[in-house]
Every structure is written in structure tokens, then in C-alpha cells.
Motif scaffolding. Structure first.
Motif, PDB file in Angstrom:
ATOM      1  N   GLN A   1       0.847  -1.189   0.000  1.00  0.00           N
ATOM      2  CA  GLN A   1       0.000   0.000   0.000  1.00  0.00           C
ATOM      3  C   GLN A   1       0.884   1.242   0.000  1.00  0.00           C
ATOM      4  O   GLN A   1       1.805   1.352   0.809  1.00  0.00           O
ATOM      5  CB  GLN A   1      -0.916  -0.018   1.224  1.00  0.00           C
ATOM      6  N   ILE A   2       0.608   2.173  -0.906  1.00  0.00           N
ATOM      7  CA  ILE A   2       1.459   3.351  -1.071  1.00  0.00           C
ATOM      8  C   ILE A   2       1.025   4.466  -0.119  1.00  0.00           C
ATOM      9  O   ILE A   2       1.826   4.990   0.657  1.00  0.00           O
ATOM     10  CB  ILE A   2       1.412   3.851  -2.533  1.00  0.00           C
ATOM     11  N   VAL A   3      -0.241   4.842  -0.187  1.00  0.00           N
ATOM     12  CA  VAL A   3      -0.785   5.907   0.660  1.00  0.00           C
ATOM     13  C   VAL A   3      -2.254   5.640   0.947  1.00  0.00           C
ATOM     14  O   VAL A   3      -2.901   4.833   0.280  1.00  0.00           O
ATOM     15  CB  VAL A   3      -0.657   7.311   0.010  1.00  0.00           C
ATOM     16  N   HIS A   4      -2.776   6.332   1.950  1.00  0.00           N
ATOM     17  CA  HIS A   4      -4.208   6.395   2.273  1.00  0.00           C
ATOM     18  C   HIS A   4      -4.794   5.076   2.762  1.00  0.00           C
ATOM     19  O   HIS A   4      -6.009   4.866   2.664  1.00  0.00           O
ATOM     20  CB  HIS A   4      -5.035   6.904   1.077  1.00  0.00           C
ATOM     21  N   GLY A   5      -3.951   4.202   3.314  1.00  0.00           N
ATOM     22  CA  GLY A   5      -4.459   2.963   3.876  1.00  0.00           C
ATOM     23  C   GLY A   5      -5.332   3.227   5.093  1.00  0.00           C
ATOM     24  O   GLY A   5      -4.962   3.998   5.985  1.00  0.00           O
ATOM     25  N   ILE A   6      -6.518   2.608   5.141  1.00  0.00           N
ATOM     26  CA  ILE A   6      -7.469   2.814   6.234  1.00  0.00           C
ATOM     27  C   ILE A   6      -7.169   1.829   7.361  1.00  0.00           C
ATOM     28  O   ILE A   6      -7.077   0.624   7.131  1.00  0.00           O
ATOM     29  CB  ILE A   6      -8.912   2.622   5.737  1.00  0.00           C
ATOM     30  N   PRO A   7      -7.002   2.309   8.589  1.00  0.00           N
ATOM     31  CA  PRO A   7      -6.735   1.408   9.714  1.00  0.00           C
ATOM     32  C   PRO A   7      -7.871   0.414   9.931  1.00  0.00           C
ATOM     33  O   PRO A   7      -9.043   0.787   9.915  1.00  0.00           O
ATOM     34  CB  PRO A   7      -6.613   2.350  10.918  1.00  0.00           C
ATOM     35  N   GLY A   8      -7.493  -0.848  10.113  1.00  0.00           N
ATOM     36  CA  GLY A   8      -8.467  -1.897  10.386  1.00  0.00           C
ATOM     37  C   GLY A   8      -7.966  -2.800  11.497  1.00  0.00           C
ATOM     38  O   GLY A   8      -7.063  -2.435  12.256  1.00  0.00           O
ATOM     39  N   ARG A   9      -8.510  -3.992  11.571  1.00  0.00           N
ATOM     40  CA  ARG A   9      -8.177  -4.917  12.649  1.00  0.00           C
ATOM     41  C   ARG A   9      -6.947  -5.766  12.345  1.00  0.00           C
ATOM     42  O   ARG A   9      -6.580  -6.630  13.156  1.00  0.00           O
ATOM     43  CB  ARG A   9      -9.376  -5.820  12.944  1.00  0.00           C
ATOM     44  N   ARG A  10      -6.305  -5.526  11.223  1.00  0.00           N
ATOM     45  CA  ARG A  10      -5.113  -6.297  10.869  1.00  0.00           C
ATOM     46  C   ARG A  10      -4.004  -6.046  11.887  1.00  0.00           C
ATOM     47  O   ARG A  10      -3.619  -4.909  12.133  1.00  0.00           O
ATOM     48  CB  ARG A  10      -4.609  -5.879   9.490  1.00  0.00           C
ATOM     49  N   PRO A  11      -3.448  -7.113  12.488  1.00  0.00           N
ATOM     50  CA  PRO A  11      -2.303  -6.910  13.382  1.00  0.00           C
ATOM     51  C   PRO A  11      -1.014  -6.767  12.575  1.00  0.00           C
ATOM     52  O   PRO A  11      -0.857  -7.384  11.520  1.00  0.00           O
ATOM     53  CB  PRO A  11      -2.279  -8.193  14.213  1.00  0.00           C
ATOM     54  N   LEU A  12      -0.131  -5.935  13.037  1.00  0.00           N
ATOM     55  CA  LEU A  12       1.170  -5.810  12.408  1.00  0.00           C
ATOM     56  C   LEU A  12       1.957  -7.100  12.604  1.00  0.00           C
ATOM     57  O   LEU A  12       1.821  -7.788  13.621  1.00  0.00           O
ATOM     58  CB  LEU A  12       1.940  -4.636  13.000  1.00  0.00           C
ATOM     59  N   ARG A  13       2.812  -7.399  11.613  1.00  0.00           N
ATOM     60  CA  ARG A  13       3.625  -8.611  11.663  1.00  0.00           C
ATOM     61  C   ARG A  13       5.102  -8.250  11.534  1.00  0.00           C
ATOM     62  O   ARG A  13       5.457  -7.244  10.904  1.00  0.00           O
ATOM     63  CB  ARG A  13       3.230  -9.564  10.538  1.00  0.00           C
TER      64      ARG A  13
END
Length: 255
Positions: A80-92
Motif C-alpha cells: 500500500q502506497i498511501v491512504h491505507g485505512i486502519p483496520g483490525r489487521r495486526p502488524l507482523r
């Protein structure tokens, strides 16, 4: 219309920028494996409340978007380059995360972005993020009174192209002040010596974006906001709000 700012206006923008910088630092420190993107957005909301500021992003509705932006952070992961919407995905562990944040106070905005690695990242990811930061530094250094807007664009492009990276077509920085997006558009590609003359009082958000594969192609995801690479390769994004003064560029989005 390009609007030049006076000393008092730039001082207010400096305060907005300080809040942005403090929030980016707090979010980057919290961004570890297992933390969700929504948790980071909640942290940023708390920082806004603590400092008596408001989000530049929340409920923003430009002409291209189908719905208002629903968060205070743009969090763009890996391809994703820009404007990604925060969701429930955990960082890895190994993720590359671009964090973009804007805040306004006293009627004036600050806007900045960084790209960080989560846990242990590979050498190619580190080089991508570092090059994007170097391109930002080069663009800021070129933002001198009497120069031209194309000087900034050419400086950013030279660093990115020399590293073999792509740059998403049509994306770049912008003027900033009483609105988050003001004239002029600040392209990330261009020719030195061309374009608007840079004058003291001009405030610009300079924001390089780079694509690891070398392709300039990008796509808009179904959420109507997130911009991603077409080939799945990783991307990085950096940004500072900068004022042009008689003595040269001054970064407004720093602590």
C-alpha cells in the motif's frame, strides 16, 4: 490560489506541526508486531485530544473519494502506497508501515509521514525506506527562496530514480495552511528551473512516494481510498510540512 503566510501564521502552523511530530513518534514507538492498525489510530486520537487539536483527515471528503475518510491516521502496509485505512489487521514482524498524520489547531494544519519497519525487516525494505527519507531531505534542501517549484520535484525524482525505484504517477505534495490541501501541487517528478517561483511565506507539504519494483503504476482499492502498487511490490512514503523563509527552508513538522 497560492497564499503566502506571515510570521504569526507560520508560528501557529509550527504548533500544529509539533503535535503531528509528537504523535508520529508515539505511534511509531507503539507499532510493534501484534498491535492492530486500529489500536494505533486510537492512540493518535488520544494524542489529538491531549493537545487540544483536531484531525486533518477524519471525515475529509475530496472529490475523488466515495466516502469521507474514517480515521485520523493513514496506515499503509507493504504494497500500500498511501491512504491505507486502519483496520483490525495486526502488524507482523517484517512489515513495512507508512504512517501519515495531519492535525490542525488555531485554524492551521500540519501534515507529515514516515515509513518504519516492524521488528526485523530485510535489507531491501530498509533501503527502500531510507531512500524515501533521503528524497524528502533532498526536496526540502531545494526549497529555497528564489528557486522554482521544479527544483523540489527534480531533487526528489533524482534520488528515487537513481535508486531504481518507481514513483506513482500523478502523486506528490501540496500547499498547506488554513486547508490541508492548498495550491500549489508539488509534483515528485519535474525539471529544475521550471514552475512557480519559491517565495518566503510559502508553506508546502513535500512528500515523496517510492515503489520498490521500479514501476510507476498504481491502483485504487475497493475502499475508494487505499492506493496500492499494481505488481504487489512494497512502497514507502515520507512527508514534512515546510515553510520557505528568507534564510531557507524550515521544517514545521518537527518536535
Amino acid at each position: 490560489m497560492v497564499v503566502l503566510k506571515g510570521a504569526a501564521e507560520l508560528e501557529t502552523m509550527r504548533e500544529a506541526g509539533r503535535i503531528v511530530a509528537l504523535t508520529l513518534r508515539a505511534v511509531s514507538e507503539r507499532a510493534t508486531a501484534g498491535v492492530t492498525l486500529l489500536e494505533l489510530d486510537e492512540l493518535a486520537r488520544g494524542m489529538l485530544a491531549e493537545h487540544g487539536a483536531k484531525s486533518s483527515f477524519l471525515d475529509y471528503l475530496p472529490s475523488f473519494a466515495p466516502v469521507p475518510y474514517p480515521a485520523v491516521l493513514c496506515l499503509s502496509v507493504n504494497d500500500q502506497i498511501v491512504h491505507g485505512i486502519p483496520g483490525r489487521r495486526p502488524l507482523r514482524d517484517g512489515d513495512l508501515l507508512s504512517i501519515d498524520f495531519g492535525a490542525h489547531i488555531g485554524g492551521y494544519h500540519g501534515d507529515s509521514a514516515i515509513t518504519i519497519g516492524i521488528g526485523t525487516i530485510d535489507d531491501d525494505a530498509r533501503r527502500l525506506a531510507d531512500t524515501c527519507a533521503e528524497a524528502l531531505a533532498a526536496g526540502i534542501a531545494a526549497a529555497r527562496p528564489g528557486g522554482r517549484l521544479g527544483d523540489i520535484s527534480a531533487a526528489v525524482e533524482a534520488v528515487c530514480r537513481a535508486a531504481g525505484y518507481g514513483m506513482p504517477t500523478g502523486y506528490g505534495g501540496h500547499g498547506i495552511g488554513t486547508a490541508m490541501h492548498e495550491d500549489p501541487h508539488v509534483p515528485n517528478v519535474g525539471r529544475a528551473g521550471r514552475g512557480l517561483t519559491l517565495r518566503p511565506g510559502l508553506a508546502l507539504a513535500i512528500e515523496p512516494m517510492v515503489i520498490e519494483s521500479g514501476s510507476d503504476r498504481h491502483r485504487l482499492l475497493s475502499d475508494g481510498w487505499t492506493v496500492s502498487t499494481v505488481d504487489g511490490s512494497r512502497a514507502a512514503h515520507t512527508e514534512h510540512s515546510v515553510a520557505i523563509t528568507e534564510d531557507g527552508p524550515v521544517i514545521l513538522t518537527s518536535v
